[in-house]
Write an enzyme that holds these catalytic residues in place. Structure first.
Site, PDB file in Angstrom:
ATOM      1  N   HIS A  26       1.061  -1.357   0.081  1.00  0.00           N
ATOM      2  CA  HIS A  26       0.236   0.021   0.159  1.00  0.00           C
ATOM      3  C   HIS A  26       0.935   1.126  -0.156  1.00  0.00           C
ATOM      4  O   HIS A  26       1.734   1.516   0.891  1.00  0.00           O
ATOM      5  CB  HIS A  26      -0.825  -0.101   1.337  1.00  0.00           C
ATOM      6  CG  HIS A  26      -1.760   1.245   1.095  1.00  0.00           C
ATOM      7  ND1 HIS A  26      -3.100   0.988   0.472  1.00  0.00           N
ATOM      8  CD2 HIS A  26      -1.936   2.362   1.859  1.00  0.00           C
ATOM      9  CE1 HIS A  26      -3.739   2.222   0.567  1.00  0.00           C
ATOM     10  NE2 HIS A  26      -2.928   3.049   1.357  1.00  0.00           N
ATOM     11  N   HIS A  28      -4.998   4.602  -3.073  1.00  0.00           N
ATOM     12  CA  HIS A  28      -3.920   3.502  -3.300  1.00  0.00           C
ATOM     13  C   HIS A  28      -3.230   3.789  -4.511  1.00  0.00           C
ATOM     14  O   HIS A  28      -4.096   3.892  -5.446  1.00  0.00           O
ATOM     15  CB  HIS A  28      -4.549   2.100  -3.329  1.00  0.00           C
ATOM     16  CG  HIS A  28      -3.761   0.796  -3.332  1.00  0.00           C
ATOM     17  ND1 HIS A  28      -3.500  -0.052  -2.232  1.00  0.00           N
ATOM     18  CD2 HIS A  28      -2.932   0.573  -4.374  1.00  0.00           C
ATOM     19  CE1 HIS A  28      -2.321  -0.695  -2.509  1.00  0.00           C
ATOM     20  NE2 HIS A  28      -2.108  -0.414  -3.937  1.00  0.00           N
ATOM     21  N   HIS A  46      -2.096   3.795  -8.048  1.00  0.00           N
ATOM     22  CA  HIS A  46      -2.512   3.100  -9.450  1.00  0.00           C
ATOM     23  C   HIS A  46      -2.420   3.970 -10.475  1.00  0.00           C
ATOM     24  O   HIS A  46      -2.484   5.244 -10.719  1.00  0.00           O
ATOM     25  CB  HIS A  46      -4.005   2.524  -9.043  1.00  0.00           C
ATOM     26  CG  HIS A  46      -4.973   3.440  -9.041  1.00  0.00           C
ATOM     27  ND1 HIS A  46      -5.266   4.251  -7.977  1.00  0.00           N
ATOM     28  CD2 HIS A  46      -5.903   4.108  -9.874  1.00  0.00           C
ATOM     29  CE1 HIS A  46      -6.138   5.061  -8.141  1.00  0.00           C
ATOM     30  NE2 HIS A  46      -6.879   5.086  -9.294  1.00  0.00           N
ATOM     31  N   HIS A  94      -3.764   4.133 -14.446  1.00  0.00           N
ATOM     32  CA  HIS A  94      -4.863   3.735 -15.284  1.00  0.00           C
ATOM     33  C   HIS A  94      -3.979   3.649 -16.968  1.00  0.00           C
ATOM     34  O   HIS A  94      -3.351   4.408 -17.341  1.00  0.00           O
ATOM     35  CB  HIS A  94      -5.979   4.907 -15.653  1.00  0.00           C
ATOM     36  CG  HIS A  94      -6.825   5.100 -14.664  1.00  0.00           C
ATOM     37  ND1 HIS A  94      -7.956   4.703 -14.183  1.00  0.00           N
ATOM     38  CD2 HIS A  94      -6.235   5.923 -13.398  1.00  0.00           C
ATOM     39  CE1 HIS A  94      -8.353   5.128 -13.077  1.00  0.00           C
ATOM     40  NE2 HIS A  94      -7.362   5.846 -12.592  1.00  0.00           N
ATOM     41  N   ASN A 101      -3.654   9.752 -11.117  1.00  0.00           N
ATOM     42  CA  ASN A 101      -4.101  11.061 -10.203  1.00  0.00           C
ATOM     43  C   ASN A 101      -3.639  10.649  -8.884  1.00  0.00           C
ATOM     44  O   ASN A 101      -3.482   9.785  -8.119  1.00  0.00           O
ATOM     45  CB  ASN A 101      -5.686  10.728 -10.203  1.00  0.00           C
ATOM     46  CG  ASN A 101      -6.263  10.744 -11.360  1.00  0.00           C
ATOM     47  OD1 ASN A 101      -5.783  11.489 -12.453  1.00  0.00           O
ATOM     48  ND2 ASN A 101      -7.298  10.256 -11.794  1.00  0.00           N
TER      49      ASN A 101
END
Length: 116
Positions: free
Chosen positions: A46, A96, A98, A100, A85
């Site tokens: 995390h 968390h 990430h 896209h 973002n």
């Protein structure tokens, strides 16, 4: 983090439609896709976003996963966009880290209208 949905998906506590996985990261199809191909790449550990102190090996694993996702979904030849973002003003919905991976159609210009 025990209540983080992406931690649960990345560690198979909640199953998803996985596209790629290794020891450090997991890639799965977005539940609300915004393009024909919309895959999320997340680290298994995390981190909130790219402003965190992320180990270099995790960032390298994420970059490798993006390449693998593009190949496996067939967008490596036609083109794709990678977006991350960070924070409230960027509309980061899940806290968390990430990215896209988006593609499968023309995505338009990344330049905002007021910048043209």
């Amino acid at each position: 983090m025990s209540d983080c949905i992406f931690c649960k998906i990345a560690n198979h506590e909640i199953e998803s439609e996985y596209v790629y996985e290794d020891d450090l990261v997991c890639a799965f199809r977005d539940a609300s896709p915004e393009a024909p191909v919309h895959v999320l790449v997340v680290p298994k550990a995390h981190y909130v976003n790219l402003a965190d102190d992320i180990p270099a090996e995790v960032l390298v694993a994420m970059a490798h996963a993006v390449r693998e996702v593009a190949k496996r979904t067939g967008i490596d030849k036609t083109g794709f966009r990678v977006v991350s973002n960070a924070g409230k003003d960027a509309d980061q919905v899940v806290q968390h880290l990430h990215v896209h991976v988006l593609g499968g159609e023309f995505l338009g210009s990344a330049i905002l209208p007021e910048q043209r």
